[in-house]
Design a protein around this motif. Sequence first.
Motif, short mmCIF file in Angstrom:
data_model
loop_
_atom_site.label_atom_id
_atom_site.label_comp_id
_atom_site.label_asym_id
_atom_site.label_seq_id
_atom_site.Cartn_x
_atom_site.Cartn_y
_atom_site.Cartn_z
N CYS A 111 4.47 -5.57 0.21
CA CYS A 111 3.59 -6.27 -0.72
C CYS A 111 3.25 -7.66 -0.20
O CYS A 111 2.11 -8.14 -0.34
CB CYS A 111 4.24 -6.39 -2.10
SG CYS A 111 4.96 -4.84 -2.72
N THR A 153 -7.96 -4.00 0.81
CA THR A 153 -7.06 -3.14 0.02
C THR A 153 -6.29 -2.17 0.92
O THR A 153 -6.75 -1.82 2.01
CB THR A 153 -7.83 -2.30 -1.03
OG1 THR A 153 -8.70 -1.40 -0.34
CG2 THR A 153 -8.63 -3.19 -1.96
N PRO A 154 -5.12 -1.71 0.45
CA PRO A 154 -4.37 -0.72 1.22
C PRO A 154 -5.19 0.54 1.47
O PRO A 154 -5.13 1.11 2.56
CB PRO A 154 -3.17 -0.39 0.32
CG PRO A 154 -3.09 -1.48 -0.69
CD PRO A 154 -4.43 -2.10 -0.79
N TYR A 156 -1.38 -3.52 9.89
CA TYR A 156 -2.27 -3.42 8.72
C TYR A 156 -3.12 -4.66 8.63
O TYR A 156 -4.30 -4.63 8.36
CB TYR A 156 -1.49 -3.39 7.40
CG TYR A 156 -0.54 -2.27 7.20
CD1 TYR A 156 0.38 -2.35 6.17
CD2 TYR A 156 -0.54 -1.16 8.02
CE1 TYR A 156 1.27 -1.34 5.94
CE2 TYR A 156 0.35 -0.14 7.81
CZ TYR A 156 1.27 -0.23 6.78
OH TYR A 156 2.16 0.75 6.55
N GLY A 185 -1.04 2.65 3.43
CA GLY A 185 -1.18 1.19 3.37
C GLY A 185 0.02 0.58 2.66
O GLY A 185 0.35 -0.59 2.86
N CYS A 186 0.68 1.37 1.82
CA CYS A 186 1.92 0.91 1.17
C CYS A 186 3.13 1.74 1.58
O CYS A 186 4.21 1.20 1.79
CB CYS A 186 1.79 0.96 -0.35
SG CYS A 186 0.71 -0.30 -1.03
N ARG A 224 -7.54 0.42 4.28
CA ARG A 224 -6.88 0.36 5.58
C ARG A 224 -6.27 1.71 5.96
O ARG A 224 -6.79 2.40 6.82
CB ARG A 224 -5.82 -0.73 5.57
CG ARG A 224 -6.48 -2.10 5.43
CD ARG A 224 -5.49 -3.20 5.38
NE ARG A 224 -6.18 -4.48 5.26
CZ ARG A 224 -5.59 -5.65 5.39
NH1 ARG A 224 -4.31 -5.72 5.64
NH2 ARG A 224 -6.28 -6.75 5.28
N CYS A 228 0.24 -8.70 2.24
CA CYS A 228 -1.07 -9.04 1.71
C CYS A 228 -1.01 -10.11 0.61
O CYS A 228 -2.00 -10.75 0.31
CB CYS A 228 -1.75 -7.80 1.15
SG CYS A 228 -2.00 -6.51 2.38
#
Length: 310
Positions: A114, A70-71, A23, A79-80, A74, A117
């Motif tokens: 978390c 931001t997730p 990521y 992304g999370c 991506r 990032c």
Amino acid sequence: MKQTLALKLLFGMALTLGALPAYAQAPQPTAVMPGFTANGERTCLTCHGGDPKVTVILQNPMAVKGDPHTPFAREGCEGCHGPSGDHAAGKAPFPAIVFKGPNASPVEVRNAVCLTCHQAGLRMNWQGSQMERAGLACTDCHTAHTAKDPILVKATQPEKCFTCHAEQRADSFKFSHHPIREGLVVCSDCHNPHGSPGPKMLKEFTVNETCYNCHADKRGPLLWEHQPVRENCLTCHTPHGSTQAALLIQRSPYLCQECHANGGHQSQILAGQNLAGELAANIRMMARGCVNCHSQIHGSNSPNGTFFTR
Ligand code: HEC
Ligand code: HEC
Ligand code: HEC
Ligand code: HEC
Ligand code: HEC
Ligand code: HEC
Ligand code: HEC
Ligand code: HEC
Ligand code: HEC
Ligand code: HEC
């Protein structure tokens, strides 16, 4: 039992370790990465798009696609939630990473997402902090599926902290208290809940430095310093709430007599004389007692302020 846990953990770690650095490096995936679903959040939303508790995340700053960090910019939801092609294809019951509920991934795995990032800044001291050691998850305090995370809002932050810190909640109702309930001060004005190099996760290195941030008049230096004030405000005060006025730990004169009771007027609670010469309460002990006269108790700048009376 322990072994299954460890295995689960390893599995989760492998997932995060394998996927998360990707990521960090890949700003805008042009091709679908292995494990990820095609069409990103659009695929997820074909099934989850009807649940407003899920879709509200589209109003969160982390859903801003124009910001390449931001997730959503991506890998969308993944992304999370991690690479979840299997789940989206109906081949796995859950995505790679689940944050809440009975199927939640291990804390370390969730936090690693978390922290990929958000390690910098306020989180510099997260590793080894009281919170990290106690096994707290970022998501014990933070909410992702929301327009504005309640922990970042003055009016709603304390309630979240109070769910685990009942003593501080009780303090906030006491006669004298920092105006937390009134919305003027929040826990994070004094604490960095992500950890700090100071005591009790205070924002600054010492108690006094933390207090000076708002009570700058007490910082000094003053011509006549009162030693305990320089040493630690908490010698006389308690930070969250007190049944005594001015957040004091004790009523004066008792407060002062902890240190000043070696003779002189400071020790004579009942040894004064009234005008008729009878034994009576010492006037120096009446009402608020000592600070009626020693009003500059935090120190004085008056040339005649040796005894903090002016
Ligand atoms: C084919 C439909 C479908 C697609 C596509 C889909 N999901 Fe799901 N998802 C489900 C179902 C069904 C459940 C179980 C719902 C439940 O029990 O409430 C679920 C559960 C979840 C859960 C909750 C797990 C838990 O234990 O609470 C998460 C998180 C989730 N999905 C994320 C995603 C993400 C991220 C994507 C896109 C990569 C995605 N889903 C795509 C059908 C889908
Ligand atoms: C910023 C990281 C992040 C992103 C991006 C994200 N989620 Fe979540 N998701 C979470 C967290 C954290 C939770 C736990 C509840 C919360 O904090 O809101 C969660 C919970 C869920 C749940 C369980 C809901 C529940 O509590 O029963 C579902 C389903 C889900 N997410 C689906 C999605 C879908 C679909 C997307 C994309 C549209 C998505 N998530 C994007 C972090 C994220
Ligand atoms: C792919 C990177 C990435 C991941 C993973 C990620 N975030 Fe973020 N997050 C961001 C970016 C970028 C912003 C917007 C920063 C800004 O505007 O200053 C942000 C904003 C936030 C904010 C501020 C929101 C606001 O309303 O101002 C919080 C809180 C937050 N993230 C918590 C989390 C939590 C908790 C997780 C794990 C569940 C997480 N983030 C996962 C990149 C990420
Ligand atoms: C004990 C509660 C708590 C935990 C646990 C927690 N946070 Fe926070 N977080 C807060 C509070 C309170 C703020 C607001 C801080 C402020 O305004 O000074 C905040 C602010 C943030 C912000 C937005 C401000 C900024 O730094 O840009 C991000 C991002 C964030 N936290 C990420 C995380 C991550 C990642 C974790 C897990 C490693 C985490 N938090 C764990 C309470 C918590
Ligand atoms: C999910 C429960 C939970 C929430 C929510 C929570 N905490 Fe905590 N907190 C803990 C635990 C557990 C510890 C570790 C206790 C210990 O070390 O004695 C802790 C420790 C602390 C400490 C350090 C205590 C010490 O002895 O060093 C402070 C300060 C603190 N929390 C403040 C906050 C603030 C401020 C918030 C809200 C932003 C918050 N907490 C939210 C559970 C929580
Ligand atoms: C005005 C500054 C200030 C505010 C606001 C504040 N605290 Fe504190 N807090 C402190 C100080 C100073 C200490 C250290 C106390 C000590 O060493 O005895 C402390 C200690 C703590 C402790 C550890 C207690 C112990 O006995 O070890 C917890 C937990 C805590 N605070 C939680 C909170 C929570 C939750 C909030 C918000 C409701 C909050 N604090 C608001 C200054 C503050
Ligand atoms: C974020 C700013 C802030 C910080 C940091 C802060 N205070 Fe305060 N303090 C306030 C405010 C606001 C009030 C209420 C002032 C008023 O009502 O006029 C207050 C009031 C007080 C009072 C008087 C309470 C009363 O009932 O009359 C004392 C004593 C006090 N603070 C001590 C401290 C100590 C000790 C610290 C450090 C542990 C500290 N403060 C840190 C903002 C702060
Ligand atoms: C020797 C005990 C003692 C110490 C140490 C002490 N205070 Fe006080 N403080 C008092 C007393 C007594 C009062 C009440 C004064 C009154 O009623 O007139 C008070 C009142 C206050 C008030 C409310 C009235 C005002 O003057 O604004 C604040 C704010 C305050 N103290 C902050 C601090 C801070 C910050 C520190 C640390 C730098 C500190 N105090 C250290 C004894 C102390
Ligand atoms: C934790 C101990 C402590 C507490 C509590 C304390 N003091 Fe002091 N005080 C001292 C010390 C130490 C000195 C410096 C003594 C010296 O220089 O001989 C001092 C000096 C003084 C002086 C100046 C005396 C001199 O000879 O220069 C006065 C007046 C005074 N304190 C009044 C008070 C009052 C009134 C209170 C209660 C509000 C109080 N003190 C609470 C420790 C304390
Ligand atoms: C009616 C005013 C008044 C009150 C009330 C008062 N003082 Fe004093 N205090 C003074 C004055 C004036 C001095 C200067 C020296 C003197 O005249 O004795 C002084 C001197 C002191 C001194 C330094 C000299 C010495 O005698 O050691 C201390 C310590 C002291 N006071 C503590 C206290 C304490 C503790 C209380 C409360 C129990 C208190 N004072 C109440 C007026 C007062």
